[in-house]
Design a protein around this motif. Structure first.
Motif, PDB file in Angstrom:
ATOM      1  N   SER A 246      -2.900  -1.336 -13.261  1.00 51.95           N
ATOM      2  CA  SER A 246      -1.552  -1.062 -12.999  1.00 51.95           C
ATOM      3  C   SER A 246      -0.550  -2.499 -12.607  1.00 51.95           C
ATOM      4  CB  SER A 246      -1.282  -0.094 -11.820  1.00 51.95           C
ATOM      5  OG  SER A 246      -1.890  -0.632 -10.803  1.00 51.95           O
ATOM      6  N   LEU A 247      -1.411  -3.629 -12.551  1.00 56.01           N
ATOM      7  CA  LEU A 247      -0.577  -4.833 -12.315  1.00 56.01           C
ATOM      8  C   LEU A 247       0.310  -5.282 -13.595  1.00 56.01           C
ATOM      9  CD1 LEU A 247      -3.212  -7.227 -10.645  1.00 56.01           C
ATOM     10  CD2 LEU A 247      -1.210  -6.041  -9.640  1.00 56.01           C
ATOM     11  N   THR A 248      -0.022  -5.022 -14.561  1.00 54.25           N
ATOM     12  CA  THR A 248       0.747  -4.903 -15.869  1.00 54.25           C
ATOM     13  C   THR A 248       2.075  -4.431 -15.687  1.00 54.25           C
ATOM     14  OG1 THR A 248      -0.098  -3.175 -17.191  1.00 54.25           O
ATOM     15  CG2 THR A 248      -1.159  -5.279 -17.460  1.00 54.25           C
TER      16      THR A 248
ATOM     17  N   LYS B  41       0.881  -1.165   0.088  1.00 50.62           N
ATOM     18  CA  LYS B  41      -0.102   0.091   0.262  1.00 50.62           C
ATOM     19  C   LYS B  41       0.881   1.281  -0.029  1.00 50.62           C
ATOM     20  CE  LYS B  41      -4.029   2.259   0.022  1.00 50.62           C
ATOM     21  NZ  LYS B  41      -4.668   2.180  -1.102  1.00 50.62           N
ATOM     22  N   PRO B  42       1.706   1.330   0.816  1.00 50.03           N
ATOM     23  CA  PRO B  42       2.651   2.617   0.863  1.00 50.03           C
ATOM     24  C   PRO B  42       3.397   2.819  -0.276  1.00 50.03           C
ATOM     25  CG  PRO B  42       3.491   1.222   2.699  1.00 50.03           C
ATOM     26  CD  PRO B  42       2.175   0.540   2.180  1.00 50.03           C
ATOM     27  N   LEU B  43       4.096   1.722  -0.895  1.00 51.35           N
ATOM     28  CA  LEU B  43       4.817   1.940  -2.155  1.00 51.35           C
ATOM     29  C   LEU B  43       4.309   1.827  -3.137  1.00 51.35           C
ATOM     30  CD1 LEU B  43       8.183  -0.475  -0.909  1.00 51.35           C
ATOM     31  CD2 LEU B  43       7.830   1.993  -0.747  1.00 51.35           C
ATOM     32  N   PHE B  44       3.375   1.027  -3.359  1.00 52.22           N
ATOM     33  CA  PHE B  44       2.799   0.953  -4.816  1.00 52.22           C
ATOM     34  C   PHE B  44       1.350   1.203  -5.051  1.00 52.22           C
ATOM     35  CE2 PHE B  44       6.018  -2.285  -4.341  1.00 52.22           C
ATOM     36  CZ  PHE B  44       6.853  -2.303  -5.597  1.00 52.22           C
ATOM     37  N   ASN B  45       0.846   1.546  -3.802  1.00 51.98           N
ATOM     38  CA  ASN B  45      -0.726   2.010  -3.684  1.00 51.98           C
ATOM     39  C   ASN B  45      -1.267   0.627  -4.170  1.00 51.98           C
ATOM     40  OD1 ASN B  45      -3.197   3.435  -3.274  1.00 51.98           O
ATOM     41  ND2 ASN B  45      -3.168   4.087  -5.293  1.00 51.98           N
ATOM     42  N   LEU B  46      -1.277  -0.663  -3.898  1.00 49.24           N
ATOM     43  CA  LEU B  46      -1.713  -1.711  -4.129  1.00 49.24           C
ATOM     44  C   LEU B  46      -1.891  -2.504  -2.945  1.00 49.24           C
ATOM     45  CD1 LEU B  46       0.339  -2.916  -7.082  1.00 49.24           C
ATOM     46  CD2 LEU B  46      -1.906  -2.118  -7.272  1.00 49.24           C
TER      47      LEU B  46
ATOM     48  N   SER C  55      10.080  -0.230 -10.537  1.00 50.17           N
ATOM     49  CA  SER C  55       8.458  -0.812 -10.404  1.00 50.17           C
ATOM     50  C   SER C  55       7.596   0.149  -9.728  1.00 50.17           C
ATOM     51  CB  SER C  55       8.691  -2.283  -9.733  1.00 50.17           C
ATOM     52  OG  SER C  55       8.964  -2.101  -8.616  1.00 50.17           O
ATOM     53  N   VAL C  56       8.077   0.695  -8.670  1.00 48.89           N
ATOM     54  CA  VAL C  56       7.400   1.760  -7.851  1.00 48.89           C
ATOM     55  C   VAL C  56       6.935   3.073  -8.964  1.00 48.89           C
ATOM     56  CG1 VAL C  56       7.269   3.112  -5.881  1.00 48.89           C
ATOM     57  CG2 VAL C  56       8.439   1.172  -5.610  1.00 48.89           C
ATOM     58  N   ILE C  57       8.243   3.446  -9.461  1.00 48.80           N
ATOM     59  CA  ILE C  57       7.924   4.606 -10.316  1.00 48.80           C
ATOM     60  C   ILE C  57       6.671   4.175 -11.386  1.00 48.80           C
ATOM     61  CG2 ILE C  57       8.808   6.228 -12.150  1.00 48.80           C
ATOM     62  CD1 ILE C  57      11.529   5.739 -10.332  1.00 48.80           C
ATOM     63  N   SER C  58       7.001   3.089 -12.164  1.00 43.75           N
ATOM     64  CA  SER C  58       6.070   2.506 -13.306  1.00 43.75           C
ATOM     65  C   SER C  58       4.831   2.487 -12.903  1.00 43.75           C
ATOM     66  CB  SER C  58       6.498   1.377 -13.719  1.00 43.75           C
ATOM     67  OG  SER C  58       5.767   0.758 -15.039  1.00 43.75           O
ATOM     68  N   THR C  59       4.444   1.681 -11.653  1.00 44.58           N
ATOM     69  CA  THR C  59       2.926   1.428 -11.170  1.00 44.58           C
ATOM     70  C   THR C  59       2.418   2.632 -10.719  1.00 44.58           C
ATOM     71  OG1 THR C  59       3.893  -0.546 -10.178  1.00 44.58           O
ATOM     72  CG2 THR C  59       1.958  -0.076  -9.392  1.00 44.58           C
ATOM     73  N   ARG C  60       3.109   3.765 -10.132  1.00 43.79           N
ATOM     74  CA  ARG C  60       2.593   4.941  -9.657  1.00 43.79           C
ATOM     75  C   ARG C  60       2.202   5.730 -10.927  1.00 43.79           C
ATOM     76  NH1 ARG C  60       0.674   5.856  -4.342  1.00 43.79           N
ATOM     77  NH2 ARG C  60       2.047   5.030  -2.998  1.00 43.79           N
ATOM     78  N   LEU C  61       3.184   5.724 -11.893  1.00 43.15           N
ATOM     79  CA  LEU C  61       2.576   6.700 -13.001  1.00 43.15           C
ATOM     80  C   LEU C  61       1.732   6.034 -13.665  1.00 43.15           C
ATOM     81  CD1 LEU C  61       6.237   7.349 -14.392  1.00 43.15           C
ATOM     82  CD2 LEU C  61       4.524   9.089 -13.489  1.00 43.15           C
ATOM     83  N   MET C  62       1.663   4.795 -13.941  1.00 42.84           N
ATOM     84  CA  MET C  62       0.642   4.245 -14.669  1.00 42.84           C
ATOM     85  C   MET C  62      -0.873   4.523 -13.791  1.00 42.84           C
ATOM     86  SD  MET C  62      -0.728   2.403 -17.012  1.00 42.84           S
ATOM     87  CE  MET C  62      -1.803   1.310 -17.587  1.00 42.84           C
ATOM     88  N   GLN C  63      -0.960   4.461 -12.615  1.00 44.35           N
ATOM     89  CA  GLN C  63      -2.197   4.995 -11.560  1.00 44.35           C
ATOM     90  C   GLN C  63      -2.735   6.206 -11.857  1.00 44.35           C
ATOM     91  OE1 GLN C  63      -1.241   3.406  -7.830  1.00 44.35           O
ATOM     92  NE2 GLN C  63      -1.333   1.291  -8.401  1.00 44.35           N
ATOM     93  N   ARG C  64      -1.535   7.193 -11.954  1.00 40.86           N
ATOM     94  CA  ARG C  64      -1.927   8.265 -11.913  1.00 40.86           C
ATOM     95  C   ARG C  64      -2.268   8.846 -13.284  1.00 40.86           C
ATOM     96  NH1 ARG C  64      -0.123  12.913  -9.177  1.00 40.86           N
ATOM     97  NH2 ARG C  64       0.093  14.962 -10.473  1.00 40.86           N
TER      98      ARG C  64
END
Length: 389
Positions: free
Chosen positions: A131-133, A87-92, A169-178
């Motif tokens: 964002s799991l992709t 949750k804190p790192l990936f918002n998942l 991976s953190v950057i990619s997941t967060r950017l995708m979600q945003r």
């Protein structure tokens, strides 16, 4: 009388032949037509014997080890340890940790099996599921990449590269979600309504109870061990076979535009070519030197290949090592980029299409491109920092 328009296949054939000539003519004029063909064949043969079978050996061993980890509860233990970080790192949701572990031990598409599982997906909102992709791809074939890189005597550098890939991976997941939420606010809704989520969780509990019953009826520890290593090794063979086309075709093509002549000039030997890619990279060499610490522009061939297939990119390592350009910084940076990108251009489209969200493919690719570059930069400067001590 009006002239008939050429049929589509005629136009495509002409365009294809024109591109083929445009690619091979400069190479053959420099290397010689006969030498070019011999080099292609010898390079592919050399890659098959000395690289593919080496990588297959690694995939068999890592496949057996990963199955043992799954059979004896190590995967579940790791998943529980990593849950609080999701949750804190990936918002998942915490259950996403299991997806990361499985893609790390296998390959990118493993995350899709989880995304399509109702019990698993019930924990997610739509933008999180999409964002799991990006999240799963950043760990794809990570075990194989890490072990392969460490085999060159730079285990510490490979771990630094793993850290860079994790940050990517953190950057990619967060950017995708945003990006998804900004364009499609409706994706903030849960994947399933509340009632469906409760039903899915009940199904999951029933499955866990059934699994517990099965655990009590399992065979002896020795048979579990034996079956695990054999089944895991068999999966490793399948993964090793899957990377053969990428290694032979993509890596051979990259070598042809990366390396130069042999010690005796162009004589049809393997790993020869015309160094077009380093020449182009040399025009902006200061960018690669500052961001990644690349002192030899031939190294740029690895991330370019990793865009399509990280297994193919690993096929370049023996040539880099033989040329003496595979130092600690290169291992760290290439590990980070290779793990994070992990052939995402060849998998993202199919993965998102299978989830039913084709409309966000461009956003996923854009976010992951940025993240892979950031992973390499982070790994490079982290390696420099550790080099001071």
């Amino acid at each position: 009388m009006a002239l008939k328009r050429p049929k589509r296949y005629t136009v495509e054939a002409i365009v294809f032949l024109a591109i083929l000539v445009a690619v091979f003519w400069p190479l053959s004029s420099r290397m010689g037509g006969g030498n070019l063909i011999k080099t292609i064949m010898n390079t592919a043969h050399d890659l098959l014997l000395n690289t593919v079978f080496y990588l297959m050996g690694i995939t068999v061993l890592t496949g057996a080890l990963s199955r043992l980890m799954s059979e004896f509860g190590v995967v579940k233990l790791l998943e529980r340890i990593l849950r609080p970080l999701m949750k804190p790192l990936f918002n998942l949701p915490g259950v996403a940790a299991l997806g990361a572990i499985m893609t790390f031990l296998s390959d990118n598409p493993a995350i899709i099996a989880f995304g399509k599982d109702k019990a698993f997906a019930s924990y997610f909102r739509k933008y999180q599921l999409i964002s799991l992709t990006n999240f799963g791809t950043a760990f794809g074939m990570g075990f194989v990449v890490l072990i392969t890189m460490s085999s060159y005597g730079q285990g510490g550098a490979a771990l630094i590269g793993f850290f860079g890939a994790f940050c990517g991976s953190v950057i990619s997941t967060r950017l995708m979600q945003r990006s998804c939420l900004k364009t499609y606010p409706e994706l903030k809704e849960p994947v399933y309504p509340e009632a469906s989520r409760e039903e899915a969780k009940k199904t999951e509990k029933d499955e866990e109870a059934s699994e517990k019953d099965n655990d009590e009826k399992k065979e002896s520890v020795f048979m579990r061990f034996l079956n695990a290593i054999l089944d895991g090794g068999k999966n490793g063979v399948e993964l090793g076979l899957q990377i053969i086309p990428g290694v032979l075709i993509i890596t051979t093509a990259v070598i042809l535009v990366t390396f130069g002549p042999g010690a005796n000039g162009y004589d049809g030997g393997s790993t020869q070519g015309v160094p077009i890619l380093p020449w182009l990279a040399g025009k902006i060499h200061w960018i690669f030197e500052w961001l990644f610490g690349f002192t030899d522009m031939r190294l740029i061939a690895f991330p370019m290949t990793a865009l399509g297939a990280v297994g193919a990119a690993l096929g370049l390592l023996p040539s880099f090592n033989a040329s003496g350009i595979l130092d600690g910084n290169a291992i760290a940076t290439l590990t980070a980029i290779g793990m994070c990108w992990s052939g995402f251009l060849s998998t993202h489209t199919a993965m998102l299409d299978s989830l039913g969200y084709r409309k966000v493919i461009s956003k996923a690719i854009g976010a992951h491109t940025i993240a892979g570059l950031c992973a390499g930069v982070i790994a490079h400067f982290t390696f420099l920092l550790f080099s001071l001590f």
